[in-house]
Design a protein around this motif. Sequence first.
Motif, PDB file in Angstrom:
ATOM      1  N   THR A 224       0.840  -1.189   0.000  1.00 52.17           N
ATOM      2  CA  THR A 224       0.000   0.000   0.000  1.00 52.17           C
ATOM      3  C   THR A 224       0.880   1.246   0.000  1.00 52.17           C
ATOM      4  O   THR A 224       2.006   1.221   0.513  1.00 52.17           O
ATOM      5  CB  THR A 224      -0.947   0.011   1.213  1.00 52.17           C
ATOM      6  OG1 THR A 224      -1.761   1.181   1.170  1.00 52.17           O
ATOM      7  CG2 THR A 224      -0.196  -0.028   2.530  1.00 52.17           C
ATOM      8  N   GLY A 225       0.377   2.315  -0.584  1.00 50.83           N
ATOM      9  CA  GLY A 225       1.183   3.499  -0.781  1.00 50.83           C
ATOM     10  C   GLY A 225       1.741   4.108   0.492  1.00 50.83           C
ATOM     11  O   GLY A 225       2.805   4.717   0.480  1.00 50.83           O
ATOM     12  N   GLY A 226       1.023   3.946   1.624  1.00 48.03           N
ATOM     13  CA  GLY A 226       1.479   4.552   2.860  1.00 48.03           C
ATOM     14  C   GLY A 226       2.850   4.072   3.290  1.00 48.03           C
ATOM     15  O   GLY A 226       3.660   4.852   3.822  1.00 48.03           O
ATOM     16  N   ASN A 227       3.149   2.778   3.066  1.00 53.17           N
ATOM     17  CA  ASN A 227       4.465   2.267   3.427  1.00 53.17           C
ATOM     18  C   ASN A 227       5.554   2.909   2.589  1.00 53.17           C
ATOM     19  O   ASN A 227       6.659   3.199   3.081  1.00 53.17           O
ATOM     20  CB  ASN A 227       4.509   0.746   3.245  1.00 53.17           C
ATOM     21  CG  ASN A 227       3.604   0.022   4.215  1.00 53.17           C
ATOM     22  OD1 ASN A 227       3.309   0.517   5.295  1.00 53.17           O
ATOM     23  ND2 ASN A 227       3.136  -1.160   3.830  1.00 53.17           N
ATOM     24  N   TYR A 228       5.257   3.125   1.317  1.00 49.61           N
ATOM     25  CA  TYR A 228       6.242   3.730   0.430  1.00 49.61           C
ATOM     26  C   TYR A 228       6.393   5.215   0.725  1.00 49.61           C
ATOM     27  O   TYR A 228       7.484   5.770   0.659  1.00 49.61           O
ATOM     28  CB  TYR A 228       5.856   3.463  -1.023  1.00 49.61           C
ATOM     29  CG  TYR A 228       5.931   2.006  -1.372  1.00 49.61           C
ATOM     30  CD1 TYR A 228       7.056   1.464  -1.988  1.00 49.61           C
ATOM     31  CD2 TYR A 228       4.899   1.139  -1.035  1.00 49.61           C
ATOM     32  CE1 TYR A 228       7.145   0.113  -2.267  1.00 49.61           C
ATOM     33  CE2 TYR A 228       4.973  -0.217  -1.306  1.00 49.61           C
ATOM     34  CZ  TYR A 228       6.103  -0.724  -1.925  1.00 49.61           C
ATOM     35  OH  TYR A 228       6.186  -2.078  -2.186  1.00 49.61           O
ATOM     36  N   ALA A 229       5.275   5.871   1.070  1.00 48.23           N
ATOM     37  CA  ALA A 229       5.345   7.279   1.445  1.00 48.23           C
ATOM     38  C   ALA A 229       6.242   7.471   2.667  1.00 48.23           C
ATOM     39  O   ALA A 229       7.010   8.433   2.745  1.00 48.23           O
ATOM     40  CB  ALA A 229       3.938   7.810   1.722  1.00 48.23           C
ATOM     41  N   ALA A 230       6.143   6.530   3.623  1.00 51.64           N
ATOM     42  CA  ALA A 230       6.961   6.625   4.827  1.00 51.64           C
ATOM     43  C   ALA A 230       8.450   6.487   4.529  1.00 51.64           C
ATOM     44  O   ALA A 230       9.288   6.972   5.286  1.00 51.64           O
ATOM     45  CB  ALA A 230       6.532   5.553   5.825  1.00 51.64           C
TER      46      ALA A 230
END
Length: 381
Positions: A224-230
Amino acid sequence: MTTSFTPTALEVAAAEAVPSADELAGTYELQPNNNKATQEVREAKMAKLLFGKDFSDSMAHATWTTEDGWHNRAIEPYGALSLDPAAAVLHYGQEVFEGLKAYRHDDGSIWTFRPTYNAARLNHSSRRLAIPELTHEDFMASIVDLVRADNEWVPDVPGSSFYLRPFIFASEAFLGVAAASRYEYYVIASPSGPYFTHGFQPINVWVEPTYHRAGPGGMGDAKTGGNYAASLLPKVKAHDAGYDEVLFLDAKTDKNLDELGGMNVFIVMADGSIKTPQLTGNILAGNTRSCIIQLLRSQGRSVTEETIPLAELLEEFGSGQAVEMFACGTAAVVTAIGSLTSEDFHVKIPTGPTTKNIYDELTAIQLGHVEDTFGWTYRLM
């Protein structure tokens, strides 16, 4: 040391049989497309293949609602989306995605690599984010119909592929904190060259001492994008300092290897054994990671999945017990790690034959140059 030799739930799900491409073809209805690139434009883009920069003419699309489930399956012209400013994904991040590749074989046929693993992992991610699941047949049909519609975009030069990006997001317009009642599924595709533009050269990795991509009980094993955003801020800082990638440590202890921002890691020992961080719920269960473990074990190699303390690893490289380290993922396949650096250490890592051999063996299966004894490849057309 914790060692696992039993198949994971994703590996079991990935082994499920699915219909052939000919049986699935036409599930996503082909829509008229008056915006196709001209032959000259397409050839110009295919002549300078980058990674994920240019896109083919079409995209697969389906919609889910509480009333109708998944419906309106279509192959549509690639183009901008119309999205309400109150769409739930923009406010609460309810989205998941996958990445896989199609390859043109020497005889002109087009194949993809272990797509049912991606289908299973998309559902695993969806469950974590309260998103409705997609059947394996539906997932496969979207890939089949998109590739058949845009087959002229599948490159044939060495190191190239047709990168496929399936994704699902919450499109319902509302501002309440709850799972949405409407979702969109898309697949877009990009004719691509190598992920690392410098070719098969060792990368220099910054070991991040402060930031984490995910924590215990979080979404670390969901794509999910949130992990990559982090991971982006530490990656920006690392790139500015001259490093290619970032290695994250576990959020619970700050002592053990986790993964890179988008790739899993392996260590090759002097005795020929290989180890990789065990899946803790924080680490994405990579398709390439799984394939490497199965490939090596089929050859009689010892592969362990275990907790790997950073301090222990640095000692092993210093004493010569560890002799290679590499990262793996769908985009890059396999790439050697040439150094590890952080605030208080810099360790150069030898470049040995194992990493390149694994890369050659995997890509030979993907490209149809050797027999696929694992049943990983799937013919699209």
